[in-house]
Structure formats: C-alpha cells, structure tokens
Design a protein around this motif. Structure first.
Motif, PDB file in Angstrom:
ATOM      1  N   ARG A  72       0.727  -1.140   0.042  1.00 37.51           N
ATOM      2  CA  ARG A  72      -0.038   0.171   0.018  1.00 37.51           C
ATOM      3  C   ARG A  72       0.855   1.121  -0.038  1.00 37.51           C
ATOM      4  O   ARG A  72       1.959   1.153   0.447  1.00 37.51           O
ATOM      5  CB  ARG A  72      -0.722   0.155   1.374  1.00 37.51           C
ATOM      6  N   CYS A  73       0.354   2.177  -0.458  1.00 39.22           N
ATOM      7  CA  CYS A  73       1.154   3.479  -0.434  1.00 39.22           C
ATOM      8  C   CYS A  73       0.517   4.542   0.194  1.00 39.22           C
ATOM      9  O   CYS A  73      -0.417   4.574   0.477  1.00 39.22           O
ATOM     10  CB  CYS A  73       1.369   4.098  -1.928  1.00 39.22           C
ATOM     11  N   ALA A  74       1.542   5.581   0.684  1.00 37.72           N
ATOM     12  CA  ALA A  74       1.109   6.486   1.643  1.00 37.72           C
ATOM     13  C   ALA A  74       1.934   7.835   1.343  1.00 37.72           C
ATOM     14  O   ALA A  74       3.221   7.668   1.059  1.00 37.72           O
ATOM     15  CB  ALA A  74       1.490   6.118   3.026  1.00 37.72           C
ATOM     16  N   ARG A  75       1.205   8.873   1.491  1.00 36.57           N
ATOM     17  CA  ARG A  75       1.764  10.383   1.310  1.00 36.57           C
ATOM     18  C   ARG A  75       1.903  10.839   2.503  1.00 36.57           C
ATOM     19  O   ARG A  75       1.032  10.940   3.502  1.00 36.57           O
ATOM     20  CB  ARG A  75       0.913  11.071   0.349  1.00 36.57           C
ATOM     21  N   VAL A  76       3.310  11.007   2.962  1.00 35.10           N
ATOM     22  CA  VAL A  76       3.741  11.385   4.324  1.00 35.10           C
ATOM     23  C   VAL A  76       4.145  13.035   4.210  1.00 35.10           C
ATOM     24  O   VAL A  76       5.128  13.378   3.322  1.00 35.10           O
ATOM     25  CB  VAL A  76       4.979  10.688   4.820  1.00 35.10           C
ATOM     26  N   VAL A  83       6.458  13.129   0.756  1.00 36.82           N
ATOM     27  CA  VAL A  83       6.953  12.207  -0.205  1.00 36.82           C
ATOM     28  C   VAL A  83       5.870  11.267   0.011  1.00 36.82           C
ATOM     29  O   VAL A  83       5.147  10.783   0.867  1.00 36.82           O
ATOM     30  CB  VAL A  83       8.332  11.762   0.491  1.00 36.82           C
ATOM     31  N   THR A  84       5.812  10.260  -1.252  1.00 37.65           N
ATOM     32  CA  THR A  84       4.992   9.066  -1.244  1.00 37.65           C
ATOM     33  C   THR A  84       6.087   7.765  -1.071  1.00 37.65           C
ATOM     34  O   THR A  84       6.817   7.808  -1.747  1.00 37.65           O
ATOM     35  CB  THR A  84       4.359   9.217  -2.693  1.00 37.65           C
ATOM     36  N   VAL A  85       5.413   6.923  -0.088  1.00 35.17           N
ATOM     37  CA  VAL A  85       6.131   5.848   0.176  1.00 35.17           C
ATOM     38  C   VAL A  85       5.295   4.385  -0.142  1.00 35.17           C
ATOM     39  O   VAL A  85       4.146   4.539  -0.005  1.00 35.17           O
ATOM     40  CB  VAL A  85       6.718   5.853   1.408  1.00 35.17           C
ATOM     41  N   ARG A  86       6.056   3.414  -0.265  1.00 31.90           N
ATOM     42  CA  ARG A  86       5.121   1.989  -0.260  1.00 31.90           C
ATOM     43  C   ARG A  86       5.590   1.228   0.980  1.00 31.90           C
ATOM     44  O   ARG A  86       6.696   1.241   1.222  1.00 31.90           O
ATOM     45  CB  ARG A  86       5.493   1.333  -1.577  1.00 31.90           C
ATOM     46  N   ILE A  87       4.531   0.762   1.499  1.00 34.14           N
ATOM     47  CA  ILE A  87       4.493  -0.068   2.720  1.00 34.14           C
ATOM     48  C   ILE A  87       5.250  -1.338   2.442  1.00 34.14           C
ATOM     49  O   ILE A  87       4.513  -2.136   1.770  1.00 34.14           O
ATOM     50  CB  ILE A  87       3.466  -0.034   3.501  1.00 34.14           C
ATOM     51  N   THR A  88       6.327  -1.681   2.777  1.00 37.30           N
ATOM     52  CA  THR A  88       7.136  -3.056   2.521  1.00 37.30           C
ATOM     53  C   THR A  88       7.732  -3.874   3.697  1.00 37.30           C
ATOM     54  O   THR A  88       8.018  -4.747   3.751  1.00 37.30           O
ATOM     55  CB  THR A  88       8.066  -2.639   1.761  1.00 37.30           C
ATOM     56  N   ASP A  89       7.480  -3.253   4.996  1.00 37.43           N
ATOM     57  CA  ASP A  89       7.987  -3.856   6.107  1.00 37.43           C
ATOM     58  C   ASP A  89       7.158  -3.126   7.378  1.00 37.43           C
ATOM     59  O   ASP A  89       6.112  -2.507   7.398  1.00 37.43           O
ATOM     60  CB  ASP A  89       9.432  -3.672   6.470  1.00 37.43           C
ATOM     61  N   ALA A 125       2.239  13.920   9.198  1.00 34.44           N
ATOM     62  CA  ALA A 125       0.904  13.566   8.984  1.00 34.44           C
ATOM     63  C   ALA A 125       1.056  12.689   7.812  1.00 34.44           C
ATOM     64  O   ALA A 125       2.003  12.886   6.937  1.00 34.44           O
ATOM     65  CB  ALA A 125      -0.071  14.694   8.774  1.00 34.44           C
ATOM     66  N   TRP A 126       0.006  11.679   7.722  1.00 36.63           N
ATOM     67  CA  TRP A 126       0.224  10.693   6.454  1.00 36.63           C
ATOM     68  C   TRP A 126      -1.219  10.389   6.021  1.00 36.63           C
ATOM     69  O   TRP A 126      -2.065  10.029   6.903  1.00 36.63           O
ATOM     70  CB  TRP A 126       1.181   9.755   6.443  1.00 36.63           C
ATOM     71  N   GLU A 127      -0.995   9.972   5.129  1.00 39.68           N
ATOM     72  CA  GLU A 127      -2.571   9.405   4.276  1.00 39.68           C
ATOM     73  C   GLU A 127      -2.251   8.488   3.402  1.00 39.68           C
ATOM     74  O   GLU A 127      -1.437   8.489   2.265  1.00 39.68           O
ATOM     75  CB  GLU A 127      -3.498  10.756   3.708  1.00 39.68           C
ATOM     76  N   THR A 128      -3.115   7.433   3.186  1.00 43.56           N
ATOM     77  CA  THR A 128      -2.963   6.372   2.138  1.00 43.56           C
ATOM     78  C   THR A 128      -3.397   7.103   0.603  1.00 43.56           C
ATOM     79  O   THR A 128      -4.418   7.970   0.435  1.00 43.56           O
ATOM     80  CB  THR A 128      -3.861   5.347   2.332  1.00 43.56           C
ATOM     81  N   VAL A 129      -2.711   6.700  -0.390  1.00 44.33           N
ATOM     82  CA  VAL A 129      -3.021   7.082  -1.649  1.00 44.33           C
ATOM     83  C   VAL A 129      -2.728   5.958  -2.692  1.00 44.33           C
ATOM     84  O   VAL A 129      -2.255   4.986  -2.484  1.00 44.33           O
ATOM     85  CB  VAL A 129      -2.030   8.487  -2.163  1.00 44.33           C
ATOM     86  N   ALA A 130      -3.069   6.131  -3.850  1.00 41.43           N
ATOM     87  CA  ALA A 130      -3.061   5.325  -4.798  1.00 41.43           C
ATOM     88  C   ALA A 130      -1.489   5.064  -5.177  1.00 41.43           C
ATOM     89  O   ALA A 130      -0.733   6.009  -5.479  1.00 41.43           O
ATOM     90  CB  ALA A 130      -3.756   5.581  -6.099  1.00 41.43           C
ATOM     91  N   CYS A 131      -0.967   3.903  -5.340  1.00 38.73           N
ATOM     92  CA  CYS A 131       0.387   3.649  -5.983  1.00 38.73           C
ATOM     93  C   CYS A 131       0.330   4.046  -7.368  1.00 38.73           C
ATOM     94  O   CYS A 131      -0.595   3.577  -8.392  1.00 38.73           O
ATOM     95  CB  CYS A 131       0.651   2.345  -5.606  1.00 38.73           C
TER      96      CYS A 131
END
Length: 255
Positions: A72-76, A83-89, A125-131
């Motif tokens: 899942r991707c999140a914008r932080v 920055v937009t990151v992908r959750i991998t761990d 602050a962060w929110e989920t976004v489309a990858c």
C-alpha cells in the motif's frame, strides 16, 4: 474482507473526503503521527521486490494487521515537504518506544524528502494514496510451491489487497493470507491445476480475474489492473505542508 489500521489510544484516525460515486471509500488519514528512518538491508517482511532508489516505509507492528497493508502507498508530510512511500515492512513495537500506532519508519532517502537527517525523529501526518503502477496486476508463485501447496503473492497493485480466491472444481475458494504477505493455497482432494484461475479483490472492491500458468519463481501478468478510484482532494494539501493540520506538532522531542 476490508481491513483498517488498528486504532490505539491517542491515534487520531480520520477519513477525508466523501465516498466516490463508484463506492470507493475515502482515504485513511493519520493527522498526528511520527516518523524515523532506517537503511533497508536485505529482504523485507512483505517479501516484495524493491526497485533501486524506491521510497519505502515500515509500518508500526501494532498496525501490521497480518500484512494487510503490504504494498500500500502513503503520502507523508513532514517539516520540509511531502513524499510518497510504499509499505514493505513493519517496525517491531516490543521494547521500542518509537514504533507506536501510526508511526512510520521511512527509508533514509524518503525521510530526507521531509526532514533533515539530524532530526532523526519528527512529527508527520500521512494518508493512504493510490500507488503509481505501470501495466497489469502481477501474480507470483513462490519457488516453495508444488502441486499440493501454492504460495501466492500479488504484486504491482494500486491499492491494498483484500482477498484472493482460486477457482477449484468450479467453485471460488478463499485463500487464507499469512502474516508474511503470501496467500497459501492447500487444494482439497486434487492437485493444483495449471493454468490456475484466480480472483483478486482490493480494499475498494475492485476485482481482477486472471488465469495464469502455475509455474514458480516468475511473475505472471494478469489481463488487467485493479480499477482506480476517483481520487479526492489530498487531505494534507497540495504542498504537503504540515501547517495544513494544526494537530501535528513540529516540535516533537527526539527520543
């Protein structure tokens, strides 16, 4: 089955924007969180391949939810930008006072997009976004798979995956998900046939049905990608400035 981040104590979890006309739920927004950084070495708890230079993040273990957020991707948003990151761990919570609910442990390169390295620990602050994905959904059968055991991983998906099913003897059968981001198929009565028909559903209810060869160690392209949701306005604002959310403190002490 839809999953949500665990709500614990002071974690303020809100929803931003109205549900779309297609029935897609609003994004998850965590307005008062914290972030640290680490240097990714070796594998990751999601078992996903990481592209060189990709911005990634580890979710707090308390929010892990059996690997439901893998990919899942999140914008932080932090003190210096977003920055937009992908959750991998995941970040182990036991004995770690930093990895509390809502916390993100960012790869060093991602952290430097939102804060100075010497800060080390900042309010975000962060929110989920489309990858941002290219091409269709991809299906991977782990090399440990055999005719009586299928270890399946879904890759290159736009949103978090809610469920995977296999058509066995003409009946759609749910495949249980593991805590290490694999769906494990134990076929009853008959060995796994090739090609195998799978049905993948994301957290918004979008569905892709794919018929792929049951061969291991390689990624198989599905016929399509999971449909995008109309994206609501970003809750954190166009610039990602933390000032858009007064609940977030820029003066958190470094622990």
């Amino acid at each position: 089955m839809r999953r949500a981040l665990v709500l614990v104590c002071v974690l303020a979890l809100a929803r931003a924007g109205a549900a779309s006309e297609l029935g897609c739920p609003s994004r998850v927004v965590v307005p008062d969180a914290t972030a640290t950084f680490y240097d990714p070495i070796g594998g990751n708890a999601c078992g996903l391949p990481i592209a060189p230079g990709e911005f990634i993040a580890a979710l707090a273990e308390v929010d892990w939810d059996g690997s439901a957020h893998c990919g899942r991707c999140a914008r932080v948003a932090g003190p210096l930008g977003a920055v937009t990151v992908r959750i991998t761990d995941y970040c182990p919570s036991l004995g770690n006072g930093l990895c509390v609910a809502g916390h993100l442990d960012l790869s060093r390169s991602a952290f430097l997009e939102i804060a100075a390295e010497e800060q080390g620990y900042v309010g975000v602050a962060w929110e989920t976004v489309a990858c941002e994905v290219e091409g269709p959904l991809r299906i991977y059968f782990d090399p440990s798979s055999n005719p009586w055991y299928g270890r399946i991983q879904i890759r290159n998906h736009r949103y978090a995956i809610a469920s995977v099913e296999a058509r066995l003897s003409g009946v759609w059968t749910d495949i249980p998900r593991t805590a290490y981001n694999a769906f494990e198929l134990f076929p009853p009565g008959e060995p796994i046939a090739s090609p195998l028909e799978l049905r993948v559903t994301d957290v918004h209810g979008a569905v892709v049905t794919a018929t792929v060869p049951f061969t291991t160690g390689v990624e198989h392209d599905a016929d399509a990608q999971l449909a995008p949701c109309p994206e609501p306005d970003l809750a954190l604002g166009a610039t990602g400035a933390l000032g858009a959310l007064a609940a977030v403190s820029l003066l958190r002490p470094r622990r």
